[in-house]
Design a protein around this motif. Structure first.
Motif, PDB file in Angstrom:
ATOM      1  N   LEU A 145     -28.072  33.397  31.992  1.00  0.00           N
ATOM      2  CA  LEU A 145     -27.645  32.763  33.326  1.00  0.00           C
ATOM      3  C   LEU A 145     -27.064  31.308  32.889  1.00  0.00           C
ATOM      4  CD1 LEU A 145     -30.151  34.065  35.828  1.00  0.00           C
ATOM      5  CD2 LEU A 145     -27.650  34.820  35.287  1.00  0.00           C
ATOM      6  N   PRO A 146     -25.925  30.663  33.217  1.00  0.00           N
ATOM      7  CA  PRO A 146     -25.512  29.544  32.783  1.00  0.00           C
ATOM      8  C   PRO A 146     -26.457  28.629  33.692  1.00  0.00           C
ATOM      9  CG  PRO A 146     -23.790  30.627  33.034  1.00  0.00           C
ATOM     10  CD  PRO A 146     -24.747  31.503  33.668  1.00  0.00           C
ATOM     11  N   LEU A 147     -26.925  28.860  34.990  1.00  0.00           N
ATOM     12  CA  LEU A 147     -27.656  27.895  35.711  1.00  0.00           C
ATOM     13  C   LEU A 147     -28.818  27.672  35.259  1.00  0.00           C
ATOM     14  CD1 LEU A 147     -27.894  25.919  38.099  1.00  0.00           C
ATOM     15  CD2 LEU A 147     -28.750  28.042  39.609  1.00  0.00           C
ATOM     16  N   VAL A 148     -29.646  28.694  34.693  1.00  0.00           N
ATOM     17  CA  VAL A 148     -30.829  28.693  33.855  1.00  0.00           C
ATOM     18  C   VAL A 148     -30.769  27.709  32.877  1.00  0.00           C
ATOM     19  CG1 VAL A 148     -32.649  29.893  32.747  1.00  0.00           C
ATOM     20  CG2 VAL A 148     -31.670  30.630  34.587  1.00  0.00           C
ATOM     21  N   ARG A 207     -24.880  19.143  30.779  1.00  0.00           N
ATOM     22  CA  ARG A 207     -24.214  20.455  30.841  1.00  0.00           C
ATOM     23  C   ARG A 207     -24.785  21.530  29.626  1.00  0.00           C
ATOM     24  NH1 ARG A 207     -19.319  21.154  33.136  1.00  0.00           N
ATOM     25  NH2 ARG A 207     -19.961  23.195  32.426  1.00  0.00           N
ATOM     26  N   GLY A 208     -26.337  21.696  30.059  1.00  0.00           N
ATOM     27  CA  GLY A 208     -26.776  22.723  29.186  1.00  0.00           C
ATOM     28  C   GLY A 208     -26.395  23.990  29.250  1.00  0.00           C
ATOM     29  N   ASP A 209     -25.581  24.328  30.472  1.00  0.00           N
ATOM     30  CA  ASP A 209     -24.833  25.528  30.354  1.00  0.00           C
ATOM     31  C   ASP A 209     -23.874  25.892  29.317  1.00  0.00           C
ATOM     32  OD1 ASP A 209     -23.688  23.420  32.376  1.00  0.00           O
ATOM     33  OD2 ASP A 209     -22.104  24.834  32.362  1.00  0.00           O
ATOM     34  N   ARG A 210     -23.426  24.820  28.631  1.00  0.00           N
ATOM     35  CA  ARG A 210     -22.384  24.908  27.706  1.00  0.00           C
ATOM     36  C   ARG A 210     -22.978  25.763  26.298  1.00  0.00           C
ATOM     37  NH1 ARG A 210     -18.952  19.156  27.735  1.00  0.00           N
ATOM     38  NH2 ARG A 210     -17.811  19.800  29.526  1.00  0.00           N
ATOM     39  N   GLN A 241     -28.081  29.720  21.022  1.00  0.00           N
ATOM     40  CA  GLN A 241     -28.088  28.276  20.992  1.00  0.00           C
ATOM     41  C   GLN A 241     -29.467  27.649  21.575  1.00  0.00           C
ATOM     42  OE1 GLN A 241     -24.293  26.807  21.752  1.00  0.00           O
ATOM     43  NE2 GLN A 241     -23.676  26.723  19.751  1.00  0.00           N
ATOM     44  N   ALA A 242     -29.578  28.113  22.955  1.00  0.00           N
ATOM     45  CA  ALA A 242     -30.534  27.613  23.881  1.00  0.00           C
ATOM     46  C   ALA A 242     -31.913  28.147  23.366  1.00  0.00           C
ATOM     47  CB  ALA A 242     -30.126  28.151  25.099  1.00  0.00           C
ATOM     48  N   MET A 269     -24.300  15.517  21.664  1.00  0.00           N
ATOM     49  CA  MET A 269     -23.666  16.524  21.012  1.00  0.00           C
ATOM     50  C   MET A 269     -23.511  17.510  21.814  1.00  0.00           C
ATOM     51  SD  MET A 269     -25.843  14.776  18.854  1.00  0.00           S
ATOM     52  CE  MET A 269     -27.114  15.691  18.288  1.00  0.00           C
ATOM     53  N   ILE A 270     -24.371  17.927  22.899  1.00  0.00           N
ATOM     54  CA  ILE A 270     -24.474  19.099  23.711  1.00  0.00           C
ATOM     55  C   ILE A 270     -23.227  18.873  24.720  1.00  0.00           C
ATOM     56  CG2 ILE A 270     -25.554  20.673  25.502  1.00  0.00           C
ATOM     57  CD1 ILE A 270     -28.281  19.839  24.085  1.00  0.00           C
ATOM     58  N   ASP A 271     -23.110  17.711  25.163  1.00  0.00           N
ATOM     59  CA  ASP A 271     -22.387  17.422  26.603  1.00  0.00           C
ATOM     60  C   ASP A 271     -20.766  16.956  26.000  1.00  0.00           C
ATOM     61  OD1 ASP A 271     -24.051  17.969  28.579  1.00  0.00           O
ATOM     62  OD2 ASP A 271     -24.789  15.871  28.271  1.00  0.00           O
ATOM     63  N   ASP A 272     -20.778  16.374  24.564  1.00  0.00           N
ATOM     64  CA  ASP A 272     -19.696  15.853  24.552  1.00  0.00           C
ATOM     65  C   ASP A 272     -19.448  15.624  22.809  1.00  0.00           C
ATOM     66  OD1 ASP A 272     -16.828  14.565  24.380  1.00  0.00           O
ATOM     67  OD2 ASP A 272     -17.530  12.602  25.415  1.00  0.00           O
ATOM     68  N   PRO A 273     -19.134  16.841  22.209  1.00  0.00           N
ATOM     69  CA  PRO A 273     -19.076  16.822  20.810  1.00  0.00           C
ATOM     70  C   PRO A 273     -17.994  15.872  20.279  1.00  0.00           C
ATOM     71  CG  PRO A 273     -18.815  19.072  21.681  1.00  0.00           C
ATOM     72  CD  PRO A 273     -19.274  18.068  22.785  1.00  0.00           C
ATOM     73  N   ASP A 274     -16.911  16.115  20.986  1.00  0.00           N
ATOM     74  CA  ASP A 274     -15.729  15.325  20.539  1.00  0.00           C
ATOM     75  C   ASP A 274     -15.949  13.734  20.651  1.00  0.00           C
ATOM     76  OD1 ASP A 274     -14.089  17.606  19.953  1.00  0.00           O
ATOM     77  OD2 ASP A 274     -13.054  17.268  22.103  1.00  0.00           O
ATOM     78  N   GLY A 275     -16.442  13.291  21.642  1.00  0.00           N
ATOM     79  CA  GLY A 275     -16.864  11.986  22.052  1.00  0.00           C
ATOM     80  C   GLY A 275     -17.788  11.514  20.654  1.00  0.00           C
ATOM     81  N   VAL A 276     -18.820  12.366  20.279  1.00  0.00           N
ATOM     82  CA  VAL A 276     -19.791  11.965  19.427  1.00  0.00           C
ATOM     83  C   VAL A 276     -19.205  11.861  17.878  1.00  0.00           C
ATOM     84  CG1 VAL A 276     -21.757  12.986  18.073  1.00  0.00           C
ATOM     85  CG2 VAL A 276     -21.710  12.851  20.494  1.00  0.00           C
TER      86      VAL A 276
END
Length: 300
Positions: A139-142, A153-156, A161-162, A235-242
């Motif tokens: 479940l993405p919300l979990v 955005r842990g749902d990503r 991976q989680a 790295m979880i939220d914005d890998p491109d920015g990192v």
């Protein structure tokens, strides 16, 4: 022409897997290696205690020596950022990109006690809920709620991976020692190499307005940036920015880097500039000093 080495150092309780979202893009420009740290799941076992920051620094130095590298570029998150800065102090770094580095707290506990408590609480929760995780993480919300301390955005994360992050946390044998440490990063009045400190704007582990301010005082010659709308493990939220901020840092010693989409990262006169719209590096140390934490608006 051979590519210069770039070593990625993860944070406490994580493993090398946490860098998976940026490895491919970084490997286009550097010879990338991401070791798992001493005492962490998949890393070398601890042979002597207590474990100190010196233990992690010396382990990375052995890795450099094994590969025949006098120096390398380093990017590190949290504990890994601290280790990278100590390697710079010892003359082993070409550049350092420290992402929300640990170690910027005071002897009387400012910036440390609350952070350690959050990590300890996350470990306790993971231990209690691990039997349910394989089902719940579908479940993405979990996933988002479980990792809200380190990501917006842990749902990503995929369910696999989680689960890997939870198992890394539970498999770390040095968590208690590191959370109880009295060590801290000493002042570095003169930067031994180009250093970028990129703080997560929504960092709940080491808030920028607390730990970032201490970092500005202790690293007066470093370049400071804020990574907007990302948590402690960006790295979880914005890998491109990192990816961009790391390459902008390595470019400060190696010239311009071009991306496949035509963007360029240039490193001239010690200032890294990202020539693209959403991730412009403004080198604004005052932003961290003033505690200007970006509003947390998770990327869609």
């Amino acid at each position: 022409m051979s590519r210069t080495p770039l070593v990625l150092l993860h944070g406490v309780t994580n493993s090398a897997d946490i860098w998976g979202s940026v490895m491919s893009a970084l490997s286009e420009h550097h010879e990338v290696i991401a070791p798992t740290a001493l005492g962490h799941r998949g890393g070398a076992p601890v042979e002597s205690r207590p474990v100190e920051i010196r233990s992690f620094v010396e382990e990375v130095e052995r890795l450099l020596d094994k590969n025949g590298w006098d120096t390398a570029h380093f990017a590190g998150n949290s504990l890994g950022g601290w280790v990278a800065l100590e390697l710079a102090r010892k003359g082993r770094a070409r550049t350092v990109c420290a992402l929300s580095p640990a170690g910027f707290w005071t002897a009387h506990g400012t910036g440390h006690a609350a952070s350690a408590a959050r990590i300890a609480a996350a470990a306790t929760l993971a231990r209690r809920t691990r039997p349910l995780a394989p089902v719940g993480f579908h479940l993405p919300l979990v996933r988002q709620l479980t990792f809200r301390t380190i990501a917006g955005r842990g749902d990503r994360l995929t369910p696999a991976q989680a689960l890997g992050i939870v198992d890394d946390l539970l498999g770390c044998t040095v968590t208690e020692e590191l959370l109880a440490t009295r060590e801290q990063i000493a002042s570095m009045p003169v930067s031994p190499c180009p250093i970028t400190v990129a703080w997560s704007g929504c960092d709940r582990v080491f808030p920028q307005q607390i730990n970032g301010r201490i970092a500005v005082d202790r690293l007066p010659q470093a370049q400071f940036e804020t990574l907007p709308n990302v948590g402690h493990v960006p790295m979880i939220d914005d890998p491109d920015g990192v990816t961009r901020v790391i390459l902008a840092t390595t470019a400060r010693s190696s010239g311009a880097v071009s991306f496949s989409n035509g963007d360029r990262v240039s490193g001239e006169s010690g200032i890294a500039v990202v020539e693209a719209g959403d991730h412009r590096a403004d080198a604004n140390a005052a932003q961290a000093a003033d505690g200007d934490v970006q509003p947390c608006r998770p990327q869609p």
